[in-house]
Design a protein around this motif. Structure first.
Motif, mmCIF file in Angstrom:
data_model
loop_
_atom_site.group_PDB
_atom_site.id
_atom_site.type_symbol
_atom_site.label_atom_id
_atom_site.label_comp_id
_atom_site.label_asym_id
_atom_site.label_seq_id
_atom_site.Cartn_x
_atom_site.Cartn_y
_atom_site.Cartn_z
ATOM 1 N N GLN A 1 0.723 -1.011 0.065
ATOM 2 C CA GLN A 1 0.146 -0.069 0.108
ATOM 3 C C GLN A 1 0.982 1.235 0.018
ATOM 4 O O GLN A 1 1.816 1.069 0.565
ATOM 5 C CB GLN A 1 -1.003 0.002 1.076
ATOM 6 C CG GLN A 1 -1.963 1.119 1.139
ATOM 7 C CD GLN A 1 -2.979 0.949 2.244
ATOM 8 O OE1 GLN A 1 -3.019 -0.160 3.122
ATOM 9 N NE2 GLN A 1 -3.986 1.757 2.500
ATOM 10 N N VAL A 2 0.526 2.323 -0.617
ATOM 11 C CA VAL A 2 1.167 3.368 -0.727
ATOM 12 C C VAL A 2 0.205 4.602 -0.304
ATOM 13 O O VAL A 2 -0.881 4.941 -0.666
ATOM 14 C CB VAL A 2 1.579 3.889 -2.365
ATOM 15 C CG1 VAL A 2 2.479 4.966 -2.244
ATOM 16 C CG2 VAL A 2 2.567 2.737 -2.531
ATOM 17 N N ALA A 24 5.530 10.073 -0.581
ATOM 18 C CA ALA A 24 4.958 8.600 -0.331
ATOM 19 C C ALA A 24 5.268 8.037 0.780
ATOM 20 O O ALA A 24 6.637 7.896 1.057
ATOM 21 C CB ALA A 24 5.240 7.835 -1.756
ATOM 22 N N GLY A 26 5.779 4.320 2.373
ATOM 23 C CA GLY A 26 6.192 2.889 2.245
ATOM 24 C C GLY A 26 7.318 2.945 1.348
ATOM 25 O O GLY A 26 7.903 3.651 0.953
ATOM 26 N N THR A 28 7.802 0.888 -1.289
ATOM 27 C CA THR A 28 7.616 0.344 -2.703
ATOM 28 C C THR A 28 7.416 1.483 -3.589
ATOM 29 O O THR A 28 6.994 1.166 -4.733
ATOM 30 C CB THR A 28 6.417 -0.432 -2.477
ATOM 31 O OG1 THR A 28 5.151 0.103 -2.238
ATOM 32 C CG2 THR A 28 6.535 -1.656 -1.717
ATOM 33 N N PHE A 29 7.689 2.675 -3.032
ATOM 34 C CA PHE A 29 7.578 4.127 -4.303
ATOM 35 C C PHE A 29 7.898 3.693 -5.469
ATOM 36 O O PHE A 29 7.574 4.085 -6.459
ATOM 37 C CB PHE A 29 8.038 5.010 -3.427
ATOM 38 C CG PHE A 29 7.916 6.265 -4.220
ATOM 39 C CD1 PHE A 29 9.259 6.954 -4.727
ATOM 40 C CD2 PHE A 29 6.917 7.173 -4.459
ATOM 41 C CE1 PHE A 29 8.856 8.198 -5.526
ATOM 42 C CE2 PHE A 29 6.626 8.389 -5.115
ATOM 43 C CZ PHE A 29 7.781 8.909 -5.875
ATOM 44 N N TYR A 32 6.251 2.357 -8.562
ATOM 45 C CA TYR A 32 5.099 2.714 -8.961
ATOM 46 C C TYR A 32 5.426 3.541 -9.950
ATOM 47 O O TYR A 32 6.117 4.867 -9.766
ATOM 48 C CB TYR A 32 4.057 3.340 -7.932
ATOM 49 C CG TYR A 32 3.360 2.228 -7.110
ATOM 50 C CD1 TYR A 32 4.195 1.583 -6.127
ATOM 51 C CD2 TYR A 32 2.184 1.821 -7.401
ATOM 52 C CE1 TYR A 32 3.372 0.678 -5.273
ATOM 53 C CE2 TYR A 32 1.425 0.867 -6.556
ATOM 54 C CZ TYR A 32 2.235 0.419 -5.594
ATOM 55 O OH TYR A 32 1.564 -0.455 -4.765
ATOM 56 N N ASN A 77 11.410 9.194 -1.849
ATOM 57 C CA ASN A 77 9.944 8.949 -1.919
ATOM 58 C C ASN A 77 8.913 9.875 -2.387
ATOM 59 O O ASN A 77 8.015 10.166 -1.736
ATOM 60 C CB ASN A 77 9.498 8.088 -0.762
ATOM 61 C CG ASN A 77 9.988 6.621 -0.516
ATOM 62 O OD1 ASN A 77 10.947 6.316 -1.423
ATOM 63 N ND2 ASN A 77 9.437 5.949 0.422
ATOM 64 N N ALA A 98 -0.577 7.129 -7.895
ATOM 65 C CA ALA A 98 0.319 6.046 -7.942
ATOM 66 C C ALA A 98 -0.170 5.000 -8.971
ATOM 67 O O ALA A 98 -1.397 4.547 -8.613
ATOM 68 C CB ALA A 98 0.781 5.193 -6.475
ATOM 69 N N TYR A 115 -3.696 4.512 -6.155
ATOM 70 C CA TYR A 115 -3.642 5.244 -4.896
ATOM 71 C C TYR A 115 -3.674 6.693 -5.433
ATOM 72 O O TYR A 115 -2.972 7.172 -6.024
ATOM 73 C CB TYR A 115 -2.471 4.809 -4.328
ATOM 74 C CG TYR A 115 -2.422 3.475 -3.411
ATOM 75 C CD1 TYR A 115 -1.366 2.538 -4.255
ATOM 76 C CD2 TYR A 115 -3.156 3.114 -2.572
ATOM 77 C CE1 TYR A 115 -1.243 1.249 -3.920
ATOM 78 C CE2 TYR A 115 -2.970 1.735 -2.367
ATOM 79 C CZ TYR A 115 -2.137 0.714 -2.954
ATOM 80 O OH TYR A 115 -2.136 -0.469 -2.645
#
Length: 126
Positions: A1-2, A24, A26, A28-29, A32, A77, A98, A115
């Motif tokens: 989740q972002v 952002a 998280g 995992t930016f 995306y 991020n 995202a 997101y």
């Protein structure tokens, strides 16, 4: 989740410049692609700009091409939207979003983004 949070909006005179940021949360930016959209009162949300995961490729709506620049810093991020030569018609709430599976065919579509941030208001006075 972002989780996304925009900042940097405000009131600016026509011809001026402003930079929006979207932070952002998280780790995992970088997975995306990111986009900026805007929505003026009484109008649908519209595509402004997009940037790929690496930041190598950028895309713009015709209405902002040559005036706006999208960029990103994956280490921070954060995605940015630098806006120059602002016009009253740029007045809107600006959203970052995202997109995990962005393609050129889908990047302008709001329903392709996973997101969204809450938005930041830009007002350009004439």
């Amino acid at each position: 989740q972002v989780q996304l949070r925009e900042s940097g909006g405000g009131l600016v005179q026509a011809g001026g410049s402003l930079r929006l940021s979207c932070a952002a949360a998280g780790r995992t930016f970088s997975r995306y692609a990111m986009g900026w959209f805007r929505q003026a009162p009484g109008k649908e949300r519209e595509f402004v700009a997009a940037i790929t995961r690496s930041g190598v490729n950028t895309y713009y709506a015709d209405s902002v091409k040559g005036r706006f620049i999208i960029s990103r810093d994956n280490a921070k991020n954060t995605v940015y939207l630098e806006m120059n030569s602002l016009k009253p018609e740029d007045t809107a709430v600006y959203y970052c979003a995202a997109n995990f599976a962005m393609t050129i065919a889908t990047m302008t579509r709001t329903d392709s983004y996973d997101y969204w941030g809450q938005g930041t208001q830009l007002t350009v006075s004439s």
